[in-house]
Design a protein around this motif. Structure first.
Motif, PDB file in Angstrom:
ATOM      1  N   ARG A   1     -67.775 -37.674  30.249  1.00  0.00           N
ATOM      2  CA  ARG A   1     -68.224 -37.323  28.893  1.00  0.00           C
ATOM      3  C   ARG A   1     -68.426 -38.604  28.088  1.00  0.00           C
ATOM      4  O   ARG A   1     -67.690 -39.561  28.262  1.00  0.00           O
ATOM      5  CB  ARG A   1     -67.167 -36.474  28.177  1.00  0.00           C
TER       6      ARG A   1
ATOM      7  N   ASP B   1     -65.873 -28.625  29.438  1.00  0.00           N
ATOM      8  CA  ASP B   1     -65.156 -29.422  30.444  1.00  0.00           C
ATOM      9  C   ASP B   1     -63.902 -30.058  29.864  1.00  0.00           C
ATOM     10  O   ASP B   1     -62.874 -30.135  30.520  1.00  0.00           O
ATOM     11  CB  ASP B   1     -66.059 -30.512  31.033  1.00  0.00           C
ATOM     12  N   TYR B   2     -63.991 -30.542  28.621  1.00  0.00           N
ATOM     13  CA  TYR B   2     -62.830 -31.146  27.977  1.00  0.00           C
ATOM     14  C   TYR B   2     -61.679 -30.147  27.911  1.00  0.00           C
ATOM     15  O   TYR B   2     -60.558 -30.452  28.306  1.00  0.00           O
ATOM     16  CB  TYR B   2     -63.187 -31.650  26.568  1.00  0.00           C
TER      17      TYR B   2
ATOM     18  N   ASP C   1     -69.852 -30.494  27.880  1.00  0.00           N
ATOM     19  CA  ASP C   1     -68.812 -31.523  27.731  1.00  0.00           C
ATOM     20  C   ASP C   1     -67.601 -30.961  26.989  1.00  0.00           C
ATOM     21  O   ASP C   1     -66.458 -31.246  27.344  1.00  0.00           O
ATOM     22  CB  ASP C   1     -69.355 -32.745  26.971  1.00  0.00           C
TER      23      ASP C   1
ATOM     24  N   THR D   1     -60.211 -29.418  31.264  1.00  0.00           N
ATOM     25  CA  THR D   1     -59.426 -30.561  31.738  1.00  0.00           C
ATOM     26  C   THR D   1     -58.036 -30.607  31.109  1.00  0.00           C
ATOM     27  O   THR D   1     -57.072 -30.984  31.766  1.00  0.00           O
ATOM     28  CB  THR D   1     -60.177 -31.886  31.433  1.00  0.00           C
TER      29      THR D   1
ATOM     30  N   GLU E   1     -65.851 -41.129  29.423  1.00  0.00           N
ATOM     31  CA  GLU E   1     -64.479 -40.742  29.753  1.00  0.00           C
ATOM     32  C   GLU E   1     -64.564 -39.439  30.526  1.00  0.00           C
ATOM     33  O   GLU E   1     -64.987 -38.422  29.976  1.00  0.00           O
ATOM     34  CB  GLU E   1     -63.648 -40.541  28.485  1.00  0.00           C
ATOM     35  N   ASN E   2     -64.196 -39.466  31.807  1.00  0.00           N
ATOM     36  CA  ASN E   2     -64.260 -38.265  32.652  1.00  0.00           C
ATOM     37  C   ASN E   2     -65.651 -37.636  32.631  1.00  0.00           C
ATOM     38  O   ASN E   2     -65.792 -36.434  32.595  1.00  0.00           O
ATOM     39  CB  ASN E   2     -63.204 -37.239  32.228  1.00  0.00           C
TER      40      ASN E   2
END
Length: 91
Positions: free
Chosen positions: A13, A27-28, A24, A31, A10-11
């Motif tokens: 990850r 980044d989550y 990750d 996002t 997902e994206n």
């Protein structure tokens, strides 16, 4: 070239946070709109396993975040990720 399934990633990850590396996790949170706070997760080296073990108090005090964003991060992101992980991994 086979399209990537949402089950695979997902994206960029892995779908299960337990498999996330520190980047990750960072980044989550970037996002979902917490770019400034994402730095704290990187500085504290919070990977997916650590994220899933975090308590409300860990997020509110352990990351040295402002209270408002910390509450939102825990209630709207950490807690739901923990709940989804437990639900998906209980048989």
């Amino acid at each position: 070239m086979k399209p990537r399934s949402m089950n695979d990633e997902e994206n960029g990850r892995p779908p299960d946070p337990v498999d996330w590396a520190v980047i990750d996790v960072v980044d989550y949170f970037r996002t979902v709109g917490f770019a400034e706070q994402a730095i704290a997760f990187q500085e504290q080296e919070i990977d997916g396993k650590s994220l899933l073990l975090m308590t409300r108090n860990d997020v509110l005090t352990g990351l040295s975040l402002k209270l408002g964003p910390a509450l939102k991060i825990y209630e709207y992101h950490v807690k739901p990720l923990q709940t989804r992980h437990l639900k998906n991994n209980s048989s």
